[in-house]
Design a protein around this motif. Structure first.
Motif, short mmCIF file in Angstrom:
data_model
loop_
_atom_site.label_atom_id
_atom_site.label_comp_id
_atom_site.label_asym_id
_atom_site.label_seq_id
_atom_site.Cartn_x
_atom_site.Cartn_y
_atom_site.Cartn_z
N THR B 16 54.57 -24.08 61.83
CA THR B 16 54.54 -23.62 63.22
C THR B 16 54.68 -22.10 63.29
O THR B 16 53.92 -21.41 63.97
N GLY B 17 55.66 -21.57 62.54
CA GLY B 17 55.91 -20.12 62.55
C GLY B 17 54.74 -19.33 61.97
O GLY B 17 54.60 -18.13 62.23
N PHE B 19 51.80 -19.22 62.76
CA PHE B 19 50.88 -18.67 63.75
C PHE B 19 51.35 -17.34 64.30
O PHE B 19 50.56 -16.57 64.85
N ILE B 20 52.64 -17.04 64.11
CA ILE B 20 53.19 -15.80 64.67
C ILE B 20 52.55 -14.55 64.03
O ILE B 20 52.14 -13.64 64.75
N ILE B 23 49.24 -13.99 65.60
CA ILE B 23 49.38 -13.46 66.96
C ILE B 23 49.67 -11.96 66.90
O ILE B 23 49.05 -11.16 67.60
N VAL B 68 55.78 -27.25 69.58
CA VAL B 68 55.84 -25.78 69.58
C VAL B 68 54.48 -25.20 69.16
O VAL B 68 54.00 -24.21 69.73
N SER B 69 53.82 -25.83 68.17
CA SER B 69 52.52 -25.34 67.70
C SER B 69 51.47 -25.34 68.80
O SER B 69 50.66 -24.42 68.88
N LEU B 72 51.94 -22.22 70.77
CA LEU B 72 51.53 -21.00 70.05
C LEU B 72 50.01 -20.92 69.95
O LEU B 72 49.41 -19.84 70.09
N PHE B 75 48.34 -19.73 72.92
CA PHE B 75 48.46 -18.27 73.04
C PHE B 75 47.41 -17.57 72.16
O PHE B 75 46.79 -16.60 72.59
#
Lengths: 86, 86
Positions: B16-17, B19-20, B23, B68-69, B72, B75
């Motif tokens: 999940t993280g 993708f940060i 971004i 959560v994914s 994200l 976004f």
């Protein structure tokens, strides 16, 4: 196969197959500048853990999806490293 | 919490993280040309199905990670559409 396993397998085909357009895009553009290497490295590590998790909870969709994803992501990383050198 | 749920949660935090950085990269470059819109649309659909699967098999890691994914990825898609117009 029960319905929920089928839903899991379709989910797995989508999230795993999703890497194929990215591979095609990088290969046709011969560029991966805007693609985040860090993103794919982190996904790769995460999916190895999902693989372990899938084996332990005995979930065929989680196991299969992540085994194939690890292979595809290794290929994206290889392409990124190859084209970033240009 | 048992060990295998913990492994699943760490796997979820990683995938999940992941993708940060993508971004951050799009926002700092103000460009997403090499990023595949199709990839993220397919991932988004897949993760909605994973969410359903996670609820049915009663797996907290699968459920949480995909909830959560989906946020994200929405976004990332928003950013891609915004910068591709430029």
């Amino acid at each position: 196969m029960d319905l929920i396993t089928a839903i899991g397998l379709v989910a797995g085909i989508l999230t795993t197959g999703s890497f194929i357009p990215q591979i095609v895009k990088i290969m046709s553009h011969k560029s991966a500048e805007d693609v985040s290497l860090l993103m794919f490295l982190i996904i790769g590590c995460g999916q190895i853990l999902w693989l372990v998790y899938g084996i332990y909870i005995n979930s065929l969709p989680v196991l299969l999806a992540n085994a194939v994803s690890v292979l595809l992501i290794s290929f994206v990383i290889t392409l990124k490293l190859r084209y970033d050198g240009h």
